[in-house]
Enzyme design. Structure first.
Site, PDB file in Angstrom:
ATOM      1  N   GLU A   4       0.824  -1.217   0.000  1.00 18.23           N
ATOM      2  CA  GLU A   4       0.000   0.000   0.000  1.00 18.23           C
ATOM      3  C   GLU A   4       0.853   1.261   0.000  1.00 18.23           C
ATOM      4  O   GLU A   4       0.572   2.227  -0.722  1.00 18.23           O
ATOM      5  CB  GLU A   4      -0.894   0.058   1.248  1.00 18.23           C
ATOM      6  CG  GLU A   4      -1.857  -1.095   1.413  1.00 18.23           C
ATOM      7  CD  GLU A   4      -1.286  -2.170   2.326  1.00 18.23           C
ATOM      8  OE1 GLU A   4      -0.133  -2.606   2.101  1.00 18.23           O
ATOM      9  OE2 GLU A   4      -1.999  -2.573   3.253  1.00 18.23           O
ATOM     10  N   CYS A  44      -2.683  -2.514   7.577  1.00 17.93           N
ATOM     11  CA  CYS A  44      -2.217  -2.372   8.961  1.00 17.93           C
ATOM     12  C   CYS A  44      -2.420  -0.909   9.383  1.00 17.93           C
ATOM     13  O   CYS A  44      -2.762  -0.058   8.553  1.00 17.93           O
ATOM     14  CB  CYS A  44      -0.736  -2.766   9.043  1.00 17.93           C
ATOM     15  SG  CYS A  44       0.366  -1.508   8.334  1.00 17.93           S
ATOM     16  N   CYS A  77      -0.448   1.649   7.168  1.00 16.52           N
ATOM     17  CA  CYS A  77      -0.975   1.865   5.813  1.00 16.52           C
ATOM     18  C   CYS A  77      -2.354   2.518   5.836  1.00 16.52           C
ATOM     19  O   CYS A  77      -2.690   3.316   4.955  1.00 16.52           O
ATOM     20  CB  CYS A  77      -1.007   0.546   5.054  1.00 16.52           C
ATOM     21  SG  CYS A  77       0.650  -0.102   4.736  1.00 16.52           S
TER      22      CYS A  77
END
Lengths: 157, 157
Positions: free
Chosen positions: B55, B83, B86
């Site tokens: 990402e 996560c 990101c």
């Protein structure tokens, strides 16, 4: 190296960022002996990259300097409380300790907001020390935003 | 472009990452018309950079391709729930929408863990759609970890 020295270096990076019209936040990574592995200031505007926070740049540069991905013996020094992105990055790089200057109730992600290092799913939580040279760091941010936006928020470090 | 097409491209990136011994996560950024601005797979191992998630790489590349920092008309497609790092980055880049594949109860930061986009301090929360081609993405991750670590966790996307 004295405890205050890396933060003084991070403050220098923050001032240099302000001079480039970047939100004045600076970061330094030191190893277990206190040697400086990397230093960086915000480069969000220059890079057209909202993820180019001082911490991200310093963490990446420190790992690159060593040619390995973990910084388990290292300390990340940063003039402002890391945002959720940078706090999670510090965890991924496995830094031993995060020392920050000013608290950031609006954009911080360590002691405020998402508190990512306190989430049960955070697999590696560095030791955290906040408020080191806090007033100096906060004053620099305040002056920056007052001069440029007439605003009061900090976020962006 | 059909809704499924960018996710198929992200899956291709995830498979390519697995072939490089990287955790198989892939990401694509499309603009308002569905044109692909960037695509990336995890490069954590190759770059010695724990922040080199698919990402992050795709977001940076999309902004770089345009020469400006915000992606307010764009969609980030990613094969695994982002996560906290990101997710916060997607907010900073101001993407309009995040579409992800498999849910990640261990490492996710959108529907799980720190839930950074739901924090009151999150200034820009993209629209979120989860579970697109979920089983395909989850199967790829499961196979990767079973083959390499004998483990079951996903984290690292």
């Amino acid at each position: 190296m004295a405890e205050g020295a890396p933060m003084a270096l991070a403050m220098e990076e923050a001032r240099a960022a302000a001079a480039r019209e970047e939100v004045p936040v600076g970061a330094v990574v030191t190893d277990a002996r206190g040697a400086v592995l990397s230093r960086a200031g915000n480069e969000v505007e220059a890079r057209h990259d909202p993820s180019a926070h001082a911490e991200m740049l310093a963490l990446r540069a420190a790992a690159a300097a060593r040619g390995r991905k973990w910084l388990e013996d290292c300390t990340l020094w940063v003039t402002l409380e890391p945002c959720p992105m940078c706090a999670q990055a510090a965890s991924f790089f496995r830094v031993r300790r995060v020392v920050f200057g000013a608290y950031d109730p609006k954009g911080g992600g360590v002691e405020h907001g998402a508190r990512v290092l306190s989430a049960p799913s955070c697999h590696h939580a560095p030791e955290v020390v906040g408020g080191v040279r806090e007033s100096e760091s906060a004053a620099l941010l305040r002056e920056f935003f007052l001069a440029r936006r007439g605003g009061t928020g900090v976020s962006g470090g």
